[in-house]
Design a protein around this motif. Structure first.
Motif, short mmCIF file in Angstrom:
data_model
loop_
_atom_site.label_atom_id
_atom_site.label_comp_id
_atom_site.label_asym_id
_atom_site.label_seq_id
_atom_site.Cartn_x
_atom_site.Cartn_y
_atom_site.Cartn_z
N ALA A 1 0.84 -1.20 0.00
CA ALA A 1 0.00 0.00 0.00
C ALA A 1 0.87 1.25 0.00
CB ALA A 1 -0.93 0.01 1.21
N GLN B 1 -1.48 9.27 7.09
CA GLN B 1 -1.44 7.86 7.48
C GLN B 1 -0.05 7.46 7.96
OE1 GLN B 1 -2.97 6.46 3.70
NE2 GLN B 1 -4.91 5.85 4.65
N GLY C 1 -9.13 7.75 5.51
CA GLY C 1 -8.47 6.44 5.44
C GLY C 1 -8.11 5.87 6.80
N SER D 1 -9.73 3.54 8.57
CA SER D 1 -9.90 2.09 8.61
C SER D 1 -8.73 1.37 7.94
CB SER D 1 -11.22 1.69 7.95
OG SER D 1 -12.32 2.25 8.64
N ALA D 2 -8.22 1.94 6.88
CA ALA D 2 -7.06 1.34 6.21
C ALA D 2 -5.85 1.36 7.13
CB ALA D 2 -6.76 2.09 4.92
N ALA E 1 -6.21 -1.30 9.76
CA ALA E 1 -5.96 -2.63 9.20
C ALA E 1 -4.46 -2.86 8.99
CB ALA E 1 -6.71 -2.78 7.88
N TRP E 2 -3.77 -1.88 8.43
CA TRP E 2 -2.32 -2.00 8.25
C TRP E 2 -1.61 -2.19 9.59
CZ3 TRP E 2 -2.15 3.07 4.90
CH2 TRP E 2 -2.74 2.82 3.66
N GLU F 1 -11.66 -4.62 5.90
CA GLU F 1 -10.45 -3.95 5.44
C GLU F 1 -9.21 -4.81 5.70
OE1 GLU F 1 -9.03 -0.39 3.51
OE2 GLU F 1 -11.05 -1.09 3.96
N LYS G 1 -9.13 -7.49 3.08
CA LYS G 1 -8.71 -6.93 1.79
C LYS G 1 -7.19 -6.84 1.69
CE LYS G 1 -8.55 -2.38 -0.40
NZ LYS G 1 -9.07 -0.97 -0.33
N TRP G 2 -6.54 -6.31 2.72
CA TRP G 2 -5.10 -6.09 2.64
C TRP G 2 -4.29 -7.37 2.85
CZ3 TRP G 2 -3.60 -2.12 0.12
CH2 TRP G 2 -4.38 -0.97 0.12
N SER H 1 -3.47 -8.86 -0.45
CA SER H 1 -2.55 -8.12 -1.33
C SER H 1 -1.21 -8.82 -1.52
CB SER H 1 -2.31 -6.72 -0.76
OG SER H 1 -1.58 -6.79 0.46
N ARG I 1 -7.14 12.32 0.27
CA ARG I 1 -8.14 11.28 0.02
C ARG I 1 -9.57 11.82 0.01
NH1 ARG I 1 -5.89 6.22 0.37
NH2 ARG I 1 -3.74 6.20 1.13
#
Length: 364
Positions: free
Chosen positions: A26, A32, A54, A56-57, A60-61, A92, A95-96, A99, A209
């Motif tokens: 990502a 972030q 962003g 939630s991203a 998750a990261w 989320e 999803k990642w 990746s 974003r």
């Protein structure tokens, strides 16, 4: 994580941004990156922001980074509602993880738990809805990370066990959310207790974003001085005004809950009224006042009157256990466009039909 060498793990422990870019694939923006770096450096990070930056991203990261760079970690994740927790944050994470094939091979994602293969009960992240005080109790590990999404809507009782678990060296807390409430654990983290946290403030106008169209839409609809703009765009707490009838925090919470009672009430009231009123009025009218009530009711309470035409419709629903005989509301009407009005008429839907509200009237 088996796919990483020990030297790589030691490096990524203190460099979550590089982990997100190298392993997850990502590209965090500047805000972030600041959140991730704060999480690596400080025990407690609290982030207030507008909508759509962003968050939630990042959460998750952070969870994936922590589970891959610590031995036997435990990562409790919570949010005020199931929708926020499972449909957004947990989705989320899924999803990642997809990746990178290496992440998929070594980490298993389920509806309630994400764990390192071979250590399901000891090396995991778990989802717990913050609807009970013990949602985050019972977690103990040398490597702890608490992720609390939409933290402004989480009750203080849920936070109490978190403070005890953070006594372990290396434990971390990440709180993110729109600043909807003027009290509580999250609010205090940006005010009287802010020296205990590394706080971050992200304004939508500073985020790449968030579209300029969204910002302009909220400004046009509500005004830049409104609480909606402050919370949803500027990432600031609402103004503390004593004359606010329905606080913004209550509105936000009602929008996010799964409460179904408002849809049931309209079906119960019509069934209750025909059973009580038709049985009492026919017996009272012939003996007491057979000619006055039929002439008064159509004049003052026209049940067949259609809904008045207007530019806006405001619906106020009382939360559970808030039923009252009477309710008082203060409605401020502002001529935003400066067009002026010849007159203003406000009508309220009641059990007996539409009633016109006039200043000073007692509408029960």
């Amino acid at each position: 994580m088996k796919g990483l060498t020990s030297d790589a793990i030691l490096y990524y422990i203190d460099n979550p941004v590089d982990f997100v870019e190298d392993i997850i694939g990502a590209k965090p923006d500047v805000n972030q990156k600041a959140i991730l770096n704060s999480l690596a450096k400080y025990p407690m990070t609290s982030v207030r922001s507008g909508h759509g930056i962003g968050k939630s991203a990042v959460e998750a990261w952070a969870g994936i980074w922590f589970i891959c760079t610590r031995p036997y970690p435990k990562i409790p994740c919570t949010a005020p509602t199931q929708h926020q927790l499972y449909d957004i944050l947990w989705a989320e994470i899924s999803k990642w993880l997809r990746s990178n094939p290496a992440l998929q091979r070594e980490i298993t994602w389920t509806q309630e738990r994400v764990y390192m293969n071979g250590a399901k009960e000891e090396w995991f992240a778990v989802a717990r809805t913050a609807n009970t005080p013990d949602a985050l109790q019972g977690f103990h590990s040398e490597s702890m990370l608490f992720i609390i999404d939409e933290a402004s809507g989480v009750d203080d009782e849920v936070f109490e066990p978190v403070l005890g678990a953070l006594s372990t060296e290396g434990a971390r807390l990440l709180m993110c959310g729109n600043p909807t409430q003027l009290t509580g654990f999250f609010y205090d983290s940006h005010h009287k207790n802010r020296t205990q946290y590394h706080t971050i403030h992200v304004d939508d106008r500073d985020s790449p974003r968030v579209s300029k169209e969204y910002i302009e839409r909220i400004r046009t609809m509500y005004g830049e001085d409104s609480d909606v703009f402050r919370v949803r765009v500027a990432g600031d707490f609402p103004k503390q005004e004593k004359d606010v009838f329905i606080p913004l925090s209550m509105i936000e919470k009602s929008m996010a809950t799964d409460w179904q009672e408002p849809t049931e009430q309209p079906t119960t009231k019509p069934t209750e009224q025909p059973t009580t009123e038709p049985t009492t009025e026919p017996t009272a009218e012939p003996s007491a006042e057979p000619t006055t009530e039929p002439t008064q009711q159509p004049a003052t309470e026209p049940t067949a009157e259609p809904m008045p035409e207007g530019a806006y419709k405001i619906t106020v629903v009382s939360p559970a256990k808030w039923q009252k005989d009477k309710a008082t509301a203060k409605i401020n009407i502002v001529d935003v466009n400066g067009t002026g009005w010849a007159n203003i008429r406000i009508v309220v839907a009641t059990e007996n039909g539409w009633q016109t509200v006039v200043d000073g009237d007692d509408q029960s």
